[in-house]
Design a protein around this motif. Sequence first.
Motif, short mmCIF file in Angstrom:
data_model
loop_
_atom_site.label_atom_id
_atom_site.label_comp_id
_atom_site.label_asym_id
_atom_site.label_seq_id
_atom_site.Cartn_x
_atom_site.Cartn_y
_atom_site.Cartn_z
N ASP A 5 -10.00 -18.81 -13.77
CA ASP A 5 -8.67 -18.78 -14.32
C ASP A 5 -8.58 -17.29 -14.82
OD1 ASP A 5 -7.53 -20.80 -13.48
OD2 ASP A 5 -7.69 -22.13 -15.12
N GLY A 6 -7.37 -16.35 -14.63
CA GLY A 6 -7.21 -15.19 -15.21
C GLY A 6 -7.78 -13.95 -14.58
N ARG A 8 -7.84 -13.38 -11.33
CA ARG A 8 -6.83 -12.56 -10.37
C ARG A 8 -5.77 -11.66 -11.04
NH1 ARG A 8 -4.42 -12.90 -5.34
NH2 ARG A 8 -2.20 -12.66 -5.10
N GLU A 9 -5.21 -12.30 -12.28
CA GLU A 9 -4.29 -11.37 -13.05
C GLU A 9 -4.94 -10.32 -13.67
OE1 GLU A 9 -5.18 -15.01 -13.25
OE2 GLU A 9 -2.86 -15.54 -12.39
N PHE A 10 -6.28 -10.36 -14.15
CA PHE A 10 -7.00 -9.11 -14.37
C PHE A 10 -7.03 -7.91 -13.68
CE2 PHE A 10 -10.95 -7.18 -14.58
CZ PHE A 10 -11.01 -6.32 -15.65
N LEU A 12 -5.19 -7.50 -10.75
CA LEU A 12 -3.79 -7.09 -10.49
C LEU A 12 -3.26 -6.08 -11.52
CD1 LEU A 12 -2.13 -10.30 -9.00
CD2 LEU A 12 -2.76 -8.08 -7.60
N ALA A 13 -3.65 -6.33 -12.88
CA ALA A 13 -3.25 -5.70 -14.03
C ALA A 13 -4.25 -4.44 -14.10
CB ALA A 13 -3.14 -6.45 -15.15
N ARG A 14 -5.49 -4.41 -13.83
CA ARG A 14 -6.14 -3.15 -14.23
C ARG A 14 -6.59 -2.69 -12.93
NH1 ARG A 14 -4.85 -1.06 -17.68
NH2 ARG A 14 -6.53 -0.02 -17.88
N GLN A 15 -6.32 -3.06 -11.86
CA GLN A 15 -6.87 -2.62 -10.29
C GLN A 15 -6.69 -0.85 -10.41
OE1 GLN A 15 -5.24 -4.35 -6.86
NE2 GLN A 15 -6.76 -3.31 -5.64
N TRP A 47 -17.14 -14.26 -14.84
CA TRP A 47 -15.84 -14.24 -15.35
C TRP A 47 -15.52 -15.34 -16.57
CZ3 TRP A 47 -12.21 -11.25 -15.97
CH2 TRP A 47 -10.85 -11.52 -16.64
N SER A 51 -14.29 -13.73 -19.85
CA SER A 51 -12.92 -14.08 -20.27
C SER A 51 -12.97 -14.65 -21.68
CB SER A 51 -12.31 -14.99 -19.36
OG SER A 51 -12.67 -15.95 -19.23
#
Length: 172
Positions: A5-6, A8-10, A12-15, A47, A51
């Motif tokens: 969890d988180g 994918r969001e990480f 997408l945000a930092r790529q 992860w 996280s």
Amino acid sequence: MDRHDGFREFVLARQQALMRTAYLLTGDAHLAEDLLQSVLINVVGQWPKLSADGNPEAYTRKALVNQYISWRRRLQWEWPSACPPEHGASYDEEAVDRIMLRQALAKLTRKQRAVIVLRFWEDLTKTQTAEALGCSVGNVKSQTHRALARLRTLAPELADPRSLSDFQEVTP
């Protein structure tokens, strides 16, 4: 609850920021993609711990630098020529300067290049750079000094203050 969890969001945000770092380290878009993908494969395995610790980006950045340095024996680098074609093409001085700077960066040691990328493009402090590289602040200072001196030697035409303004060491 998924253990990833988180993640994918990480990503997408930092790529974009991570890809920029990888590109600046390798100087090649394809190698940068390979480097980032390799590191993210390791990060996803860590992860849950990352996280929970709260700073996965610092870990990922450090992993990028370490992986890049470890690739030194396996990869050969080719860089585009700074000399424009003799005829049939137009160019601007900024493009030639960027190519010359890229070639000069390629001639630095891996650690020197990593220090320059982290300090001047990623805008990390000396302490943050030392943490990312796993070395002392004094080592970051000396590597930065040597790298800047070598850049000025390798590309004296870029040593004019306007061209290397990004490379002026400022003590925070």
